[in-house]
Design a protein around this motif. Sequence first.
Motif, PDB file in Angstrom:
ATOM      1  N   TRP A  58      20.649 -41.246 -21.857  1.00 60.73           N
ATOM      2  CA  TRP A  58      21.922 -40.907 -22.509  1.00 60.73           C
ATOM      3  C   TRP A  58      22.527 -39.625 -21.947  1.00 60.73           C
ATOM      4  CZ3 TRP A  58      24.958 -43.871 -25.371  1.00 60.73           C
ATOM      5  CH2 TRP A  58      24.404 -44.960 -26.027  1.00 60.73           C
ATOM      6  N   ARG A  59      21.669 -38.667 -21.578  1.00 60.70           N
ATOM      7  CA  ARG A  59      22.190 -37.379 -21.069  1.00 60.70           C
ATOM      8  C   ARG A  59      22.986 -37.580 -19.784  1.00 60.70           C
ATOM      9  NH1 ARG A  59      19.124 -35.588 -16.878  1.00 60.70           N
ATOM     10  NH2 ARG A  59      17.108 -36.603 -16.570  1.00 60.70           N
ATOM     11  N   LEU A  60      22.531 -38.508 -18.924  1.00 61.14           N
ATOM     12  CA  LEU A  60      23.264 -38.770 -17.692  1.00 61.14           C
ATOM     13  C   LEU A  60      24.565 -39.516 -17.971  1.00 61.14           C
ATOM     14  CD1 LEU A  60      20.450 -39.748 -15.135  1.00 61.14           C
ATOM     15  CD2 LEU A  60      21.745 -37.608 -15.277  1.00 61.14           C
ATOM     16  N   ILE A 163      22.161 -40.793 -11.036  1.00 59.78           N
ATOM     17  CA  ILE A 163      22.081 -42.046 -11.783  1.00 59.78           C
ATOM     18  C   ILE A 163      21.504 -43.159 -10.919  1.00 59.78           C
ATOM     19  CG2 ILE A 163      23.503 -43.886 -12.804  1.00 59.78           C
ATOM     20  CD1 ILE A 163      25.315 -41.678 -13.920  1.00 59.78           C
ATOM     21  N   GLY A 164      21.911 -43.210  -9.661  1.00 55.37           N
ATOM     22  CA  GLY A 164      21.406 -44.258  -8.769  1.00 55.37           C
ATOM     23  C   GLY A 164      22.195 -45.556  -8.914  1.00 55.37           C
ATOM     24  N   ASN A 167      25.203 -51.178 -12.519  1.00 54.08           N
ATOM     25  CA  ASN A 167      26.440 -51.952 -12.526  1.00 54.08           C
ATOM     26  C   ASN A 167      27.618 -50.989 -12.655  1.00 54.08           C
ATOM     27  OD1 ASN A 167      28.734 -53.432 -13.286  1.00 54.08           O
ATOM     28  ND2 ASN A 167      27.559 -54.927 -14.442  1.00 54.08           N
ATOM     29  N   PRO A 168      28.466 -50.872 -11.629  1.00 54.01           N
ATOM     30  CA  PRO A 168      29.525 -49.857 -11.670  1.00 54.01           C
ATOM     31  C   PRO A 168      30.535 -50.082 -12.786  1.00 54.01           C
ATOM     32  CG  PRO A 168      29.808 -51.324  -9.778  1.00 54.01           C
ATOM     33  CD  PRO A 168      28.474 -51.625 -10.359  1.00 54.01           C
ATOM     34  N   LEU A 169      30.852 -51.341 -13.092  1.00 55.05           N
ATOM     35  CA  LEU A 169      31.808 -51.612 -14.158  1.00 55.05           C
ATOM     36  C   LEU A 169      31.238 -51.203 -15.512  1.00 55.05           C
ATOM     37  CD1 LEU A 169      34.637 -52.725 -14.484  1.00 55.05           C
ATOM     38  CD2 LEU A 169      33.665 -54.994 -14.860  1.00 55.05           C
ATOM     39  N   ALA A 170      29.927 -51.432 -15.711  1.00 60.77           N
ATOM     40  CA  ALA A 170      29.278 -51.005 -16.951  1.00 60.77           C
ATOM     41  C   ALA A 170      29.285 -49.484 -17.058  1.00 60.77           C
ATOM     42  CB  ALA A 170      27.846 -51.533 -16.998  1.00 60.77           C
ATOM     43  N   LEU A 171      29.059 -48.803 -15.933  1.00 62.48           N
ATOM     44  CA  LEU A 171      29.057 -47.342 -15.933  1.00 62.48           C
ATOM     45  C   LEU A 171      30.433 -46.802 -16.306  1.00 62.48           C
ATOM     46  CD1 LEU A 171      27.460 -44.740 -15.360  1.00 62.48           C
ATOM     47  CD2 LEU A 171      28.187 -44.934 -12.966  1.00 62.48           C
TER      48      LEU A 171
END
Length: 294
Positions: A58-60, A163-164, A167-171
């Motif tokens: 969660w912190r990231l 983060i590495g 899924n970019p859309l989820a991020l």
Amino acid sequence: MQATDVFLAILTVSIWGLNFVAIKIGLRGLPPILFCALRFMFAALPLVFFIKRPAIPWRLLLAYGGLQFAGQFSLLFIGMKLGFAPGLASLVMQLQVFFTVALAVLMLGERAGAAQIFGAVVAFAGMGVVAAHLDGTATVLGFLLVMAAGLSWAAANIVTKQIGKVNPLALVAWGALMAAPALLLASLAFEGAAAWQDAAQRFNWTSAGAILFQSYPTTILGFAIWSTLMRKYPAATVAPFSLLVPVAGMLSASLILGEALQPWKITAGLLVLCGLLLNQFGGRLMLLLKTARP
């Protein structure tokens, strides 16, 4: 790249450049922090009901949402509200490239090459041209806030490295969800309930269009296309298209808002673009020159 993918890349950077005009138009009827909050509230909803939260601490996620969205865009919106021109804002934001390199050196132990350092010097010379032509305390403060927005973007890039692969859309959707409540609280605290009431009374289709353009074409569609292209092709093939963002931003501001393209703006733009090109290609050019020597 396939012709259709080249078209999609150009479409994306054109949307991102035009976005600075949408911001300026939206700020005519909305206070900047509330405008920013509404952008990310709609970018998050309803996507978060259909996309799982990225499997990261969660912190990231909070750091990503706070820096990439809340920090970057609240500073940008306030800077433009203070009178900093949208075309110039699209140019100044590209300093995030050099801020990212500097933070990577300081925080991640990466090394900056000679071409990257020289590119930064050239780009900051362009910022010197911009600073020399600012008039009024509000515009100077706006310039500094837009630079700070670029720094926030760069810090978010460092968080993204930590983060590495996700899924970019989820991020983006979940990062927007993290940013929206904090921005709403900040708007209520600093802009006040009276500003909300005034915005509600002045709200019209132009304000709604600006918010929706920010939320969907700029944030969701643009990012989805960009991430797809980054997965399909090498980063070195796709990344240079981002150099067209300030070109699209300055041209759209000139055509739609009548923002003048004085010679000093063109000079500043060329210096920043040359700096970005050196950052992107300078290392490979120097390597080619070394290998070409007899």
